[in-house]
Design an enzyme around this catalytic site. Structure first.
Site, short mmCIF file in Angstrom:
data_model
loop_
_atom_site.label_atom_id
_atom_site.label_comp_id
_atom_site.label_asym_id
_atom_site.label_seq_id
_atom_site.Cartn_x
_atom_site.Cartn_y
_atom_site.Cartn_z
N SER A 174 0.82 -1.20 0.00
CA SER A 174 0.00 0.00 0.00
C SER A 174 0.85 1.25 0.00
CB SER A 174 -0.90 0.01 1.24
OG SER A 174 -1.54 1.26 1.41
N TYR A 187 -2.47 -1.19 10.29
CA TYR A 187 -2.54 -1.54 8.87
C TYR A 187 -1.26 -1.12 8.15
CZ TYR A 187 -4.15 -1.19 3.98
OH TYR A 187 -4.27 -1.30 2.62
#
Length: 283
Positions: A174, A187
């Site tokens: 990400s 995350y």
């Protein structure tokens, strides 16, 4: 009720694409050219979002697809229909990638149905927004790591005996790994681990002729954010901070997964592609 089941009930994650408005755009944009003809792919989180778009594009390019998902049976059935509409075979396999035994079962089902495995796409992931690090419970922290990075280890361990020279592994990291995210501490941390895992696994397998790469999407319109993965304040302006001023669509990310899986990327391993709306990062 287990901690995982309780969290799924509370936050509705990973979310149903069938309930999302507007619908994400998963449709491949171009005719296929046989770049994955005769290949078999296993894609986690393939019921919706980026995973569904990757499954659709892989099928258009000639691959049969094992669709791994958690509990969104309606979405998974739709993805199977999408794969079959491209003239390929799709099988849906429900379970938790954070469970090592399930990952072994998923791989066994793919091998039993197709007799081979050429491409592993580790796409499944979850996120839970918290503005204060003290609000991240131990259960949440463990579960986020269990799904996002432990699941990748478990699936590759299960797939490894079946991956031959020419196989490809594509992981989903990400933009938050590079930019950070003040509301996604756990995350973002898993995404850093995924990038390191990708580079290290590449070094481990490149001598066997198995390539390992990753894709680092920016803000993409999938069920993950609007169904509990982002705070209401962040969701209101989702994607507006990118240079392009908008969120991306899953079918704008899927071609990166295709490129890294096919022979077009035969001289690439340990690399990260960045479909992120124009954000410049050091990757």
């Amino acid at each position: 009720m287990t901690a995982q089941e309780r969290m799924i009930h509370e936050d509705a994650l990973p979310g149903h694409e069938s309930r999302l408005q507007p619908k994400p755009d998963w449709m491949p944009r171009y005719p296929g050219s046989g770049r994955l003809a005769g290949k078999v792919a296993l894609i986690t989180g393939a019921d919706s979002g980026i995973g569904r778009a990757v499954a659709a594009l892989y099928a258009r390019e000639g691959a049969d697809v094992g669709i791994v998902y958690l509990c969104e049976h309606d979405d998974a059935r739709k993805t199977v229909e999408i794969v079959e509409a491209e003239g390929r075979t799709g099988i849906a396999i429900a379970g938790d990638v954070g469970d090592k035994a399930f990952c072994e079962t998923a791989v066994d089902q793919v091998i039993a149905r197709f007799g081979r495995l050429d491409i592993v796409v580790n796409n499944a992931g979850e996120q839970h927004p918290d503005k204060d690090i003290r609000d991240i419970t131990e259960d949440q922290l463990r579960r986020t790591f269990q799904t996002n990075i432990f699941g990748m280890f478990f699936l590759v361990q299960a797939a490894r005996p079946h991956l031959k020279k020419g196989a490809a592994i594509v992981n989903c990291t990400s933009v938050t790994m590079y930019q950070g995210s003040k509301e996604l501490l756990d995350y973002s941390s898993t995404k850093g681990a995924i990038t390191a895992f990708t580079r290290s696994l590449s070094e481990n397998l490149v001598g066997e002729g198995i390539r390992v790469n990753a894709v680092a999407p920016g803000p993409i319109w999938t069920p993950l954010n609007p169904m509990g993965g982002a705070s209401p304040e962040k969701l209101e302006h989702f994607g507006e901070s990118t240079p392009m001023g908008r969120p991306g669509q899953p079918n704008e990310v899927a071609p990166s997964f295709l490129f890294l899986a096919c022979e077009d990327a035969s001289y690439m391993s340990g690399q990260i592609l960045h479909p992120n709306g124009g954000s410049i990062i050091n990757g």
